[in-house]
Design an enzyme around this catalytic site. Structure first.
Site, PDB file in Angstrom:
ATOM      1  N   GLY A 196       6.170 -44.894  -7.351  1.00  0.00           N
ATOM      2  CA  GLY A 196       6.398 -43.474  -7.612  1.00  0.00           C
ATOM      3  C   GLY A 196       5.301 -42.886  -8.477  1.00  0.00           C
ATOM      4  N   GLY A 197       5.734 -42.164  -9.516  1.00  0.00           N
ATOM      5  CA  GLY A 197       4.782 -41.505 -10.404  1.00  0.00           C
ATOM      6  C   GLY A 197       3.824 -42.476 -11.062  1.00  0.00           C
ATOM      7  N   GLY A 432     -30.030 -37.519   8.814  1.00  0.00           N
ATOM      8  CA  GLY A 432     -29.341 -36.938   7.659  1.00  0.00           C
ATOM      9  C   GLY A 432     -29.235 -37.941   6.527  1.00  0.00           C
ATOM     10  N   ALA A 433     -29.243 -39.222   6.888  1.00  0.00           N
ATOM     11  CA  ALA A 433     -29.127 -40.252   5.858  1.00  0.00           C
ATOM     12  C   ALA A 433     -30.369 -40.270   4.963  1.00  0.00           C
ATOM     13  CB  ALA A 433     -28.900 -41.609   6.504  1.00  0.00           C
TER      14      ALA A 433
HETATM   15  C1  HXC Z   1      15.034 -47.052 -14.749  1.00  0.00           C
HETATM   16  C2  HXC Z   1      14.320 -49.036 -13.849  1.00  0.00           C
HETATM   17  C3  HXC Z   1      13.445 -48.343 -12.972  1.00  0.00           C
HETATM   18  C4  HXC Z   1      13.413 -46.927 -13.043  1.00  0.00           C
HETATM   19  C5  HXC Z   1      13.248 -50.455 -12.611  1.00  0.00           C
HETATM   20  N1  HXC Z   1      14.158 -50.327 -13.571  1.00  0.00           N
HETATM   21  N2  HXC Z   1      12.801 -49.253 -12.220  1.00  0.00           N
HETATM   22  N3  HXC Z   1      15.103 -48.381 -14.711  1.00  0.00           N
HETATM   23  N4  HXC Z   1      14.231 -46.333 -13.955  1.00  0.00           N
HETATM   24  N5  HXC Z   1      12.621 -46.214 -12.258  1.00  0.00           N
HETATM   25  C6  HXC Z   1      14.871 -51.397 -14.276  1.00  0.00           C
HETATM   26  C7  HXC Z   1      15.892 -52.083 -13.403  1.00  0.00           C
HETATM   27  O1  HXC Z   1      17.103 -51.382 -13.447  1.00  0.00           O
HETATM   28  C8  HXC Z   1      16.013 -53.431 -14.089  1.00  0.00           C
HETATM   29  O2  HXC Z   1      16.788 -53.295 -15.248  1.00  0.00           O
HETATM   30  C9  HXC Z   1      14.597 -53.676 -14.561  1.00  0.00           C
HETATM   31  O3  HXC Z   1      13.953 -52.414 -14.593  1.00  0.00           O
HETATM   32  C10 HXC Z   1      13.818 -54.577 -13.639  1.00  0.00           C
HETATM   33  O4  HXC Z   1      13.930 -54.054 -12.319  1.00  0.00           O
HETATM   34  P1  HXC Z   1      14.195 -54.993 -11.052  1.00  0.00           P
HETATM   35  O5  HXC Z   1      14.505 -54.088  -9.911  1.00  0.00           O
HETATM   36  O6  HXC Z   1      15.187 -56.048 -11.399  1.00  0.00           O
HETATM   37  O7  HXC Z   1      12.774 -55.688 -10.873  1.00  0.00           O
HETATM   38  P2  HXC Z   1      12.046 -56.119  -9.531  1.00  0.00           P
HETATM   39  O8  HXC Z   1      13.001 -56.822  -8.623  1.00  0.00           O
HETATM   40  O9  HXC Z   1      10.824 -56.871  -9.980  1.00  0.00           O
HETATM   41  O10 HXC Z   1      11.613 -54.772  -8.812  1.00  0.00           O
HETATM   42  C11 HXC Z   1      10.705 -53.895  -9.439  1.00  0.00           C
HETATM   43  C12 HXC Z   1      10.637 -52.534  -8.686  1.00  0.00           C
HETATM   44  C13 HXC Z   1      12.112 -51.989  -8.552  1.00  0.00           C
HETATM   45  C14 HXC Z   1      10.018 -52.747  -7.317  1.00  0.00           C
HETATM   46  C15 HXC Z   1       9.755 -51.611  -9.502  1.00  0.00           C
HETATM   47  O11 HXC Z   1      12.738 -52.024  -9.841  1.00  0.00           O
HETATM   48  C16 HXC Z   1      12.138 -50.594  -8.033  1.00  0.00           C
HETATM   49  O12 HXC Z   1      12.022 -50.372  -6.814  1.00  0.00           O
HETATM   50  N6  HXC Z   1      12.311 -49.631  -8.931  1.00  0.00           N
HETATM   51  C17 HXC Z   1      12.433 -48.239  -8.562  1.00  0.00           C
HETATM   52  C18 HXC Z   1      11.109 -47.700  -8.106  1.00  0.00           C
HETATM   53  C19 HXC Z   1      11.181 -46.231  -7.853  1.00  0.00           C
HETATM   54  O13 HXC Z   1      11.546 -45.801  -6.765  1.00  0.00           O
HETATM   55  N7  HXC Z   1      10.932 -45.440  -8.933  1.00  0.00           N
HETATM   56  C20 HXC Z   1      11.184 -44.027  -8.994  1.00  0.00           C
HETATM   57  C21 HXC Z   1      10.046 -43.371  -8.365  1.00  0.00           C
HETATM   58  S1  HXC Z   1      10.137 -41.669  -8.334  1.00  0.00           S
HETATM   59  P3  HXC Z   1      17.623 -54.497 -15.877  1.00  0.00           P
HETATM   60  O14 HXC Z   1      18.366 -53.879 -16.994  1.00  0.00           O
HETATM   61  O15 HXC Z   1      18.483 -55.014 -14.756  1.00  0.00           O
HETATM   62  O16 HXC Z   1      16.641 -55.510 -16.322  1.00  0.00           O
HETATM   63  C22 HXC Z   1       8.923 -41.188  -9.317  1.00  0.00           C
HETATM   64  C23 HXC Z   1       8.690 -39.737  -9.247  1.00  0.00           C
HETATM   65  C24 HXC Z   1       7.520 -39.295 -10.062  1.00  0.00           C
HETATM   66  O17 HXC Z   1       8.321 -41.916  -9.998  1.00  0.00           O
HETATM   67  C25 HXC Z   1       6.641 -38.476  -9.218  1.00  0.00           C
HETATM   68  C26 HXC Z   1       5.568 -37.835 -10.012  1.00  0.00           C
HETATM   69  C27 HXC Z   1       4.514 -37.248  -9.093  1.00  0.00           C
END
Ligand code: HXC
Length: 542
Positions: A196-197, A432-433
């Site tokens: 994401g961001g 052109g290069a």
């Molecule tokens: C809050 C989060 C989080 C998030 C992960 N965690 N991402 N908490 N907000 N975005 C937390 C999980 O709940 C978990 O907590 C711990 O981090 C580890 O995550 P896991 O999923 O267990 O780890 P892993 O299996 O290694 O996977 C990592 C990951 C996955 C691929 C990053 O966590 C994931 O897909 N996260 C979401 C990604 C996403 O879609 N983000 C939002 C994007 S939108 P615990 O307590 O269990 O340890 C965005 C918009 C901004 O960013 C745009 C701006 C232009």
């Protein structure tokens, strides 16, 4: 040692805690909070991080910075939105220690640098309001001080629980990346998943370095990709280092793991200035540049224009200690970009690579070189261009892909650049290069050719074909002799017109470059830095 230190604050012996607290001159509660913060997400999550072969946020900083130089800021900042708030939790253990990022400043090669290291053990290193404020503070200070920012990234993106506040936090970070751009070097080390961001801030920085084992970058991950498009993919196939270093061009350098990426970052910074107003560090050299001739260069490049050779062999013999750091090695390998030193001074090297599609310029090559030229220009690093190019790559794929738009980026970037620009045509410069590769016409400062170089509108075979067509229809002259004559005279015409300043023997090229750089050293301070004619900014064809 985080493992032994990771006795969580609640479990810390009260007597020891109060004793240490009084020694440190802080309250017991502050001491416990400090310990709590140092433990990040706690033992289990640290173990998970280690089991994956990753280091923790603090271990990474320890390796990145000169020993003992790290000064942390905002260690006790916690989430403004308590994730699991509870009145029976006076220490806020369930809040987020450091809120998922360790930030501060330190030194690399003795020079100040600002850092932040996302802590995946705390809420997945996700970006919250408080986390963003810590990052913003570091970037703001780096701009004020005029020092680079190095980001160590390992983050799940916007903190889901904080909704629009985390999105706003991201936008605040992006804004600072943009404001800092071109003033202080910004490096992003991708050491884990960045979703994401979390990918847009790195994309706005100057260099993205990825760990081959753990780094993943995507705007939307495999599960969303699958849900939205029915496309089956893995996180590595979607956004691993191989993808971003070879195909997308998002990343600039990669290495096996955390440690190797961090070492690369230290090496890269050694070539860069602290900010756009000071020169890059000069390395002391003992060798007298006028002593070093490289006779091997006289025979290194094959005289037949179609025979490939590795341009790296030429680079190696031109630069100090045969050392250079190639940037984006695997992306558009037909164009070579690298940092090196000449007589102790950093230079940006741009060269066609005849080993790959004969060194023709395609869209990716043009964009790669254009970005490198703009970085070098912004940071006052002289540009050395080595030309051996048959032209722009023809074909439907390139034309439909916008080679006109992308190729013009390189024209634009070279023209705009006011740093010292030295160019040598080694063997050929066609079409052109010829124009685009830092020719005199695009404000090249010193332009030379090697003795056997050819300059022409196009290669011999293509020219013969076109001329023969015309000649056949008009029953005019026999053409092959004509074409050759025009190629040869192109170099002498270029010399007579002053498009090329000199013919340089290959073995003396290093000397020519070093003398040229020394002559042009004052250009950066003397030259107008403001755009001319005065304007807000140009409109580079993006
Ligand atoms: C809050 C989060 C989080 C998030 C992960 N965690 N991402 N908490 N907000 N975005 C937390 C999980 O709940 C978990 O907590 C711990 O981090 C580890 O995550 P896991 O999923 O267990 O780890 P892993 O299996 O290694 O996977 C990592 C990951 C996955 C691929 C990053 O966590 C994931 O897909 N996260 C979401 C990604 C996403 O879609 N983000 C939002 C994007 S939108 P615990 O307590 O269990 O340890 C965005 C918009 C901004 O960013 C745009 C701006 C232009």
């Amino acid at each position: 040692d985080l493992d032994s230190a990771s006795t969580e604050a609640g479990a810390t012996d009260q007597i020891v805690a109060s004793g240490l607290a009084s020694v440190l001159g802080v309250g017991e509660r502050t001491y416990q909070e400090e310990v709590f913060a140092l433990c990040g997400g706690g033992r289990a999550r640290v173990r998970r991080q280690h089991a994956q072969g990753k280091l923790t946020a603090r271990e990474r900083l320890y390796l990145l910075l000169d020993r003992g130089s790290f000064q942390e800021l905002d260690r006790l900042v916690s989430s403004r939105e308590s994730l699991h708030a509870s009145s029976s939790d006076p220490l806020g253990k369930h809040r987020t220690p450091g809120d998922g990022v360790v930030s501060g400043f330190g030194r690399i090669h003795g020079r100040p640098v600002f850092v932040y290291s996302q802590d995946f053990t705390v809420a997945g290193g996700s970006l919250s309001e408080a986390n963003a404020a810590k990052i913003c503070k570091v970037i703001d200070k780096a701009i004020e001080v005029g020092a680079p920012v190095v980001a160590l990234c390992d983050s799940g993106g916007a903190r889901i629980q904080e909704g629009v506040r985390s999105l706003a936090g991201y936008a605040e970070v992006f804004k600072r990346n943009v404001l800092a751009s071109g003033y202080i070097p910004q490096l992003s080390l991708i050491l884990g998943p960045c979703a994401g961001g979390a990918v847009y801030s790195p994309a706005l920085t100057d260099f993205v370095l990825m760990s081959r084992r753990h780094a993943r970058m995507f705007v939307t991950g495999p599960s969303v990709t699958n849900a939205a498009l029915g496309e089956q993919t893995t996180d590595e196939a979607l956004g691993g280092a191989a993808v971003h270093c070879r195909i997308s061009g998002v990343a600039h350098l990669d290495a096996d793991d955390d440690i190797a990426v961090i070492q690369l970052a230290r090496e890269l910074l050694s070539y860069l200035p602290q900010n756009a107003r000071v020169p890059a560090p000069q390395v002391v050299v003992t060798e007298d540049p006028s002593d070093r001739e490289e006779p091997v260069l006289d025979r290194l490049v094959p005289s037949d224009a179609h025979t490939p050779y590795d341009m790296r062999d030429v680079l190696m013999r031109l630069v100090d200690d045969e050392e250079f750091l190639e940037i984006q090695t695997d992306f558009a390998p037909n164009m070579l970009t690298a940092f090196a030193r000449l007589n102790g001074r950093s230079v940006a090297l741009i060269a066609n690579q005849p080993l790959c599609i004969a060194g023709a310029i395609d869209s990716d090559a043009a964009v790669k070189a254009a970005r490198f030229v703009r970085f070098a220009d912004a940071f006052g690093i002289p540009i050395v261009t080595l030309v051996d190019v048959p032209g722009f790559l023809p074909g439907t794929q390139q034309e439909h892909g916008g080679i006109i738009r992308h190729g013009s980026k390189l024209l634009y970037a070279y023209t705009e650049a006011t740093v010292p620009k030295l160019t040598i045509i080694l063997r050929k410069a066609y079409g052109g290069a010829y124009c685009v590769m830092a020719s005199k016409h695009l404000r090249g400062d010193l332009n030379a050719t090697w003795p056997c170089a050819h300059i022409a509108v196009m290669g011999r075979a293509a020219a013969s074909q076109i001329l023969r067509r015309r000649v056949a229809s008009t029953d005019a002259l026999e053409t092959s002799g004509d074409t050759e004559a025009s190629e040869e005279s192109s170099v002498s015409v270029a010399l007579q017109r002053g498009y090329v300043d000199a013919v340089v023997r290959p073995r003396l090229t290093r000397r020519w470059l070093i003398h040229g750089l020394s002559l042009l050293a004052s250009k950066e301070t003397a030259a107008l830095r403001e755009p001319w004619p005065p304007k807000k900014h140009g409109n580079i064809p993006l």
